[in-house]
Design an enzyme around this catalytic site. Structure first.
Site, PDB file in Angstrom:
ATOM      1  CG  ASP A   8      -2.014   1.006   1.180  1.00 48.43           C
ATOM      2  OD1 ASP A   8      -2.141   1.698   0.146  1.00 48.43           O
ATOM      3  OD2 ASP A   8      -2.768   1.111   2.165  1.00 48.43           O
ATOM      4  CG  ASP A 102      -3.357   3.837  -3.544  1.00 49.91           C
ATOM      5  OD1 ASP A 102      -4.243   3.043  -3.896  1.00 49.91           O
ATOM      6  OD2 ASP A 102      -3.510   4.670  -2.628  1.00 49.91           O
ATOM      7  CD  GLU A 103      -5.551  -0.793  -1.466  1.00 51.89           C
ATOM      8  OE1 GLU A 103      -5.217  -1.533  -0.513  1.00 51.89           O
ATOM      9  OE2 GLU A 103      -6.560  -0.076  -1.445  1.00 51.89           O
TER      10      GLU A 103
END
Length: 357
Positions: A8, A102-103
């Protein structure tokens, strides 16, 4: 025993802006519009110290942090950085399940580097991300997806944590259910009404009870309360739908104002689609009124939509069908469903291209 990593990125959008503009480093930054009806898309850790959070009305954010600096989003840049990060993941495993820009989940049980220790893989990936992008990432390592996701929050920012099979059940038992991944505010409130406050409380409920009161999610809750999550890391996983919604600080009666609020929702939906490499054929608009009643309208096209503008045009037309509003509007939502992956979309478009030629 599986080895799952959840990576993350830390305050991703805001961190990209601080990386690219030295004047923003160490200062409270919000990605979004400072306009009266604007919304914070992301907040730097400096801003979070003042209570600024994503999805917060910009007016509220500015009130909490008078020195807050608003920066317009650059989704094309965020997507490019996300692709750099995805390429790093691909050096270690083919089993990558992105959740957003983003993860992502990574299954490194059988990895391309032949490394045996998952914590070392996570540390190396985070170092590579820092070297190539200049950004910090946090990671969680465990034996299933649920616990890896929970672990990634334990040492944020710029840290990692591991939850082992030995300590997994005890970790879950002490955790508040409102912090469980997959338990939203409404579900947490419902659990609280049944006296379920912690993982231990959830574990005390039978499978029959959870299925009766929480439907299909009951079996999932029963498992994770025991530290069990059999879901696989699926690179080809396609979500049933991608949606975004916003509750307004002031109710809306005007169609033009309401239509203007659709653009940030369409943008958010499309950027999630890009991260998942999917598109969809069905656009749905949800309108929730001040009395909490709601209306939904949908439109399905022959081919998957191709970009923000197509989502926006469909959503605007659908919104117009419920005007005049029977009450003032407190929430709008936009959802894209009937999803297909990029290759399937190309296959559907090809016959039309051939006919056109």
């Amino acid at each position: 025993m599986r080895k799952i990593i959840h990576v993350d990125m830390d305050a991703f959008y805001a961190s990209v802006e601080q990386r690219d503009n030295p004047e923003l480093r160490g200062r409270p930054v919000a990605v979004g519009s400072a306009a009266a009806r604007g919304v914070v898309a992301a907040a730097s850790y400096e801003a979070r110290e003042f209570g600024v959070r994503s999805a917060m009305p910009s007016v509220t954010a500015a009130r909490r942090c008078p020195d807050l600096i608003f920066v317009p989003p650059r989704f094309d840049v965020y997507k490019a950085v996300s692709q750099q990060i995805r390429a790093i993941f691909a050096e270690y495993t083919r089993l990558i399940e992105p959740l957003s820009l983003d993860e992502a989940y990574l299954d490194v049980t059988e990895n391309l580097k032949g490394m045996e220790i998952a914590t070392e893989i996570a540390s190396e990936i985070r170092e590579r991300i820092k070297q190539i992008t200049g950004l910090n990432a946090s990671a969680g390592i465990s034996y299933n997806k649920f616990l890896a996701k929970m672990a990634s929050d334990l040492n944020k920012p710029n840290g990692q944590a591991v939850i082992t099979p030995k300590n997994g059940p005890a970790f879950v038992e002490q955790l508040a259910v409102k912090k469980f991944h997959g338990v939203g505010p409404a579900t947490a409130e419902k659990m609280h009404r049944f006296g379920i406050e912690t993982g231990a409380d959830l574990k005390s409920k039978s499978l029959q009870f959870l299925a009766e009161h929480f439907g299909k999610s009951g079996a999932y809750f029963y498992g994770i309360a025991r530290g069990i999550d059999e879901r696989q890391v699926r690179p080809d996983r396609i979500r049933k739908s991608v949606g975004a919604e916003d509750t307004f600080s002031v109710d809306i009666n005007d169609l033009d104002l309401a239509t203007a609020e659709l653009r940030p929702l369409a943008e958010k939906v499309w950027h999630h689609c890009e991260a998942q490499r999917v598109s969809g054929k069905t656009v749905t608009v949800k309108v929730k009124y001040s009395d909490f009643t709601q209306a939904t309208r949908s439109r399905t096209s022959a081919l998957p939509v191709n970009g923000i503008q197509e989502i926006l045009e469909a959503a605007s037309a659908l919104l117009a069908t419920v005007y005049p509003f029977r009450r003032s509007v407190r929430l709008l939502g936009v959802t894209l469903s009937s999803l297909t992956n990029d290759q399937e979309a190309e296959d559907e478009e090809q016959p039309q291209l051939d006919l056109a030629l």
